[in-house]
Design an enzyme around this catalytic site. Sequence first.
Site, mmCIF file in Angstrom:
data_model
loop_
_atom_site.group_PDB
_atom_site.id
_atom_site.type_symbol
_atom_site.label_atom_id
_atom_site.label_comp_id
_atom_site.label_asym_id
_atom_site.label_seq_id
_atom_site.Cartn_x
_atom_site.Cartn_y
_atom_site.Cartn_z
ATOM 1 N N ASP A 13 0.933 -1.090 -0.430
ATOM 2 C CA ASP A 13 0.054 -0.063 0.786
ATOM 3 C C ASP A 13 0.992 1.314 -0.093
ATOM 4 O O ASP A 13 2.385 0.978 -0.935
ATOM 5 C CB ASP A 13 -1.038 0.491 1.030
ATOM 6 N N LYS B 101 -5.414 2.140 -1.222
ATOM 7 C CA LYS B 101 -6.766 3.213 -1.636
ATOM 8 C C LYS B 101 -6.417 2.529 -3.384
ATOM 9 O O LYS B 101 -5.304 2.283 -3.554
ATOM 10 C CB LYS B 101 -5.983 4.072 -1.315
ATOM 11 N N MET C 128 -1.644 5.395 14.462
ATOM 12 C CA MET C 128 -3.164 5.965 13.498
ATOM 13 C C MET C 128 -3.910 6.049 14.617
ATOM 14 O O MET C 128 -5.433 5.888 14.302
ATOM 15 C CB MET C 128 -4.119 4.332 12.862
#
Length: 280
Positions: free
Chosen positions: A35, A56, A171
């Site tokens: 990713d 994504k 995160m």
Amino acid sequence: MTGTVYLVGSGPGDPDLLTVKARRLLDEADVVLHDKLPGPEILGLIPEEKREDVGKRAGGDRTPQSVTNERLVELAEEGQTVVRLKGGDPFVFGRGGEEAAYLADHGVPFEVVPGVTSAIAGPAVAGIPATHRDHASSVSFVTGHEDPTKDESAVDWEALAATGGTIVVLMGVGKLPDYTAALRAAGMDPDTPVALVERATWPDQRVATGTLDTIVDARDEADISPPAVTVIGEVAGERERVVEFLRGYGSDAPAEDDGVPDGDAARAADGVESNGGSDR
């Protein structure tokens, strides 16, 4: 003959922090599933024809973890050598454990190649030790991006507030107001130092600092965005002591924040890991 899948940690983003084994496997692999979190410099080391982006997609959609799992098995059953490249360490909020279990369930041989976790590297390159004899003898790693299907949080913020050690949240940029409020409600001193390290070891690394009471405003003023690591505890205050002499990532652009320790001023960006988990 079934190929082997390598679950490889890329470290926090600087190619110089790739392990020797990780670098070799990137060269030897037939296919690299990745990713965006390994960062542009590391991804740039991999020939485009070998790369498959499972992060994504156009339009903001994400590749479901189930699709990534199936693709790993499919490629291995074709006899290919596959690298599943992850930011930081694959087994620290990186869903590496889930992928390992899926591969084992389908009879696919795999190997885990640890990486330098951003939970340690992010604070370190900002001049913040995770532990310190004067401040913290323990450190807790916490996800700030839990599975949204959970009925309630699995993170016991009250217990974390009581430990007296360092808390590192991965995160956790978006939910910063929620967990800082939870920690204050649990009795943690509002003046506890806090730091946000964005894009640790990337060329555009930035740092914002404040306290448990002010860090949300500091985040907003600096426009800090994921990927970033949050460090909560007295160790975060050590940055102020060393930042003048700290060299390396983003250290050439110090900035002042009224009433709180120094922070870097550069730029922001990006999102969370494609499949809901990441070391960053």
